[in-house]
Design a protein around this motif. Sequence first.
Motif, PDB file in Angstrom:
ATOM      1  N   LEU A 152     150.657  49.740  39.191  1.00 53.39           N
ATOM      2  CA  LEU A 152     149.821  50.796  38.620  1.00 53.39           C
ATOM      3  C   LEU A 152     149.681  50.623  37.110  1.00 53.39           C
ATOM      4  N   GLN A 153     150.728  50.160  36.460  1.00 49.93           N
ATOM      5  CA  GLN A 153     150.628  49.878  35.025  1.00 49.93           C
ATOM      6  C   GLN A 153     149.622  48.765  34.756  1.00 49.93           C
ATOM      7  N   ARG A 154     149.606  47.765  35.630  1.00 46.13           N
ATOM      8  CA  ARG A 154     148.632  46.681  35.506  1.00 46.13           C
ATOM      9  C   ARG A 154     147.209  47.222  35.640  1.00 46.13           C
ATOM     10  N   LEU A 155     147.022  48.145  36.584  1.00 49.47           N
ATOM     11  CA  LEU A 155     145.709  48.754  36.782  1.00 49.47           C
ATOM     12  C   LEU A 155     145.308  49.574  35.557  1.00 49.47           C
ATOM     13  N   MET A 156     146.266  50.282  34.980  1.00 49.08           N
ATOM     14  CA  MET A 156     145.972  51.070  33.783  1.00 49.08           C
ATOM     15  C   MET A 156     145.607  50.184  32.600  1.00 49.08           C
ATOM     16  N   GLU A 157     146.229  49.012  32.509  1.00 48.92           N
ATOM     17  CA  GLU A 157     145.880  48.065  31.451  1.00 48.92           C
ATOM     18  C   GLU A 157     144.446  47.567  31.626  1.00 48.92           C
ATOM     19  N   VAL A 158     144.057  47.321  32.872  1.00 50.00           N
ATOM     20  CA  VAL A 158     142.684  46.884  33.151  1.00 50.00           C
ATOM     21  C   VAL A 158     141.697  47.967  32.724  1.00 50.00           C
ATOM     22  N   LYS A 159     142.054  49.231  32.967  1.00 47.24           N
ATOM     23  CA  LYS A 159     141.155  50.347  32.630  1.00 47.24           C
ATOM     24  C   LYS A 159     140.862  50.409  31.126  1.00 47.24           C
ATOM     25  N   LYS A 160     141.796  49.946  30.309  1.00 50.81           N
ATOM     26  CA  LYS A 160     141.584  49.993  28.868  1.00 50.81           C
ATOM     27  C   LYS A 160     140.370  49.180  28.432  1.00 50.81           C
ATOM     28  N   ALA A 161     140.014  48.173  29.235  1.00 48.68           N
ATOM     29  CA  ALA A 161     138.871  47.305  28.900  1.00 48.68           C
ATOM     30  C   ALA A 161     137.691  47.544  29.830  1.00 48.68           C
ATOM     31  N   ALA A 162     137.731  48.637  30.607  1.00 43.64           N
ATOM     32  CA  ALA A 162     136.664  48.883  31.581  1.00 43.64           C
ATOM     33  C   ALA A 162     136.423  50.375  31.701  1.00 43.64           C
ATOM     34  N   ASP A 163     135.315  50.724  32.348  1.00 50.03           N
ATOM     35  CA  ASP A 163     135.026  52.133  32.631  1.00 50.03           C
ATOM     36  C   ASP A 163     135.734  52.600  33.900  1.00 50.03           C
TER      37      ASP A 163
END
Length: 461
Positions: free
Chosen positions: A111-122
């Motif tokens: 989930l932390q990995r997913l949250m990191e991805v969200k930082k660069a995406a909508d």
Amino acid sequence: MSLSVVILAAGKGTRMKSALPKVLHPIAGKPMVQRIIDTVKSLGAEQINLVYGHGADQLKSALEHNSVNWCHQAEQLGTGHAVQQALPHIQDSDDVLILVGDAPLIKASTLQRLMEVKKAADVALLTVDLEDPTGMGRIIREGDQGKGSIKAIVEHKDATPEQLAIREINTGIMIMSGADLKRWVSQLDNNNAQNEYYLVDVIAMAANEGKHIQSAQPDTAIEVEGINNRVQLARLERAFQREQAEALMMQGVTLFDPARLDIRGEVETGQDVAIDITIDVNVVLQGKVKLGNNVSIGANCILIDCEIGDGVVIEANSIVQQAKVAAHCVVGPYARLRPGTVLDEGAKVGNFVEMKKAVLGKGSKANHLSYIGDAEVGENVNIGAGTITCNYDGVNKSKTIIGDGAFIGSNSALVAPVEIGKNATVGAGSTINKPVPDNNLAVARAKQRVNDNWKRPVKKS
């Protein structure tokens, strides 16, 4: 920007064939939805919104110790409708992480990995590639499949033959802003094969608005595998147990058979490397269990919320619950240490001995067939077979105190409250209900009689 979590847990779980709501069925002794709640708590979520429906009373009773927003979905009209019930608790500025309540093995690191991805995406979407994606929603990408940006998710029942060939599937786990989520959920319709409001349709809406949609994947597919029946429940239980067993072995613990160990809580070995801990087959470790070095646990033992010191041997078929066992003790076989039991260094509790709320002093022994409850036993005491502390009068519990070096003969009954002095001796077969001074002998039994004229009865013809 704060993190708000929505957990979808309203389904009845008909295929479980149970009166218990599906999300309350346990993995390693803990309800699967509680595992998800614990995971997201570790992410620092500002609030957790639990969407519930079936079995409301059972859910609230089982999860009452959690601080969550209870979001009632009276009718199960699809995942989009479920999320809608949580929207009043969500701020536009929130990052909203949406999870399903029946995939309990999801890891915080994923989930932390997913949250990191969200930082660069909508929008960040958790996907996984499966050898057999039957029944799952397929990820539709721009251009060459697997390379372009995500533009939609198509449910299996609505997919074309070409789309059914896609192996990348939706896990149901995604994160987006509260403002976007509210706008897209309000536009959902149920024009599909199931006549339901699909949450996955917000992905197509995001793509149509030109939003940047990126994906992340878990380390293993088992993390996102859902549970719909008891076969799948058992499969995930074994997967979880295997992972726990392997973690122990990597610390240095020897498991005679990793497939026959159940961990239903937390196991602490005292340091990063466990030295010479051996665990035989069919052992259950439950709650918080702390194991010292050079500990040996025999087959078929159950350890619950206990602390085991260095060099302890726990023989087969023993139960240790809410007890503290100091270094170099021996327990069992077939011993039971109940809550409040303390064994000091080098004490021994043998076969068919039960202890409750009692202290057995350093070097003391109760080797066979005894009950020691509400007692304080000093050092180097020997308690003979068949001895019991009579601690309960039908209303109240009373305490037995046995001084250092005392010897309690076999088949003795110590009627509490009573105190046996230091180095005192109680003769076998005695019932003691008065204090025994230090260094004294107490014998309290009926006088033996011998009748030399007695004739053994014979069977009448």
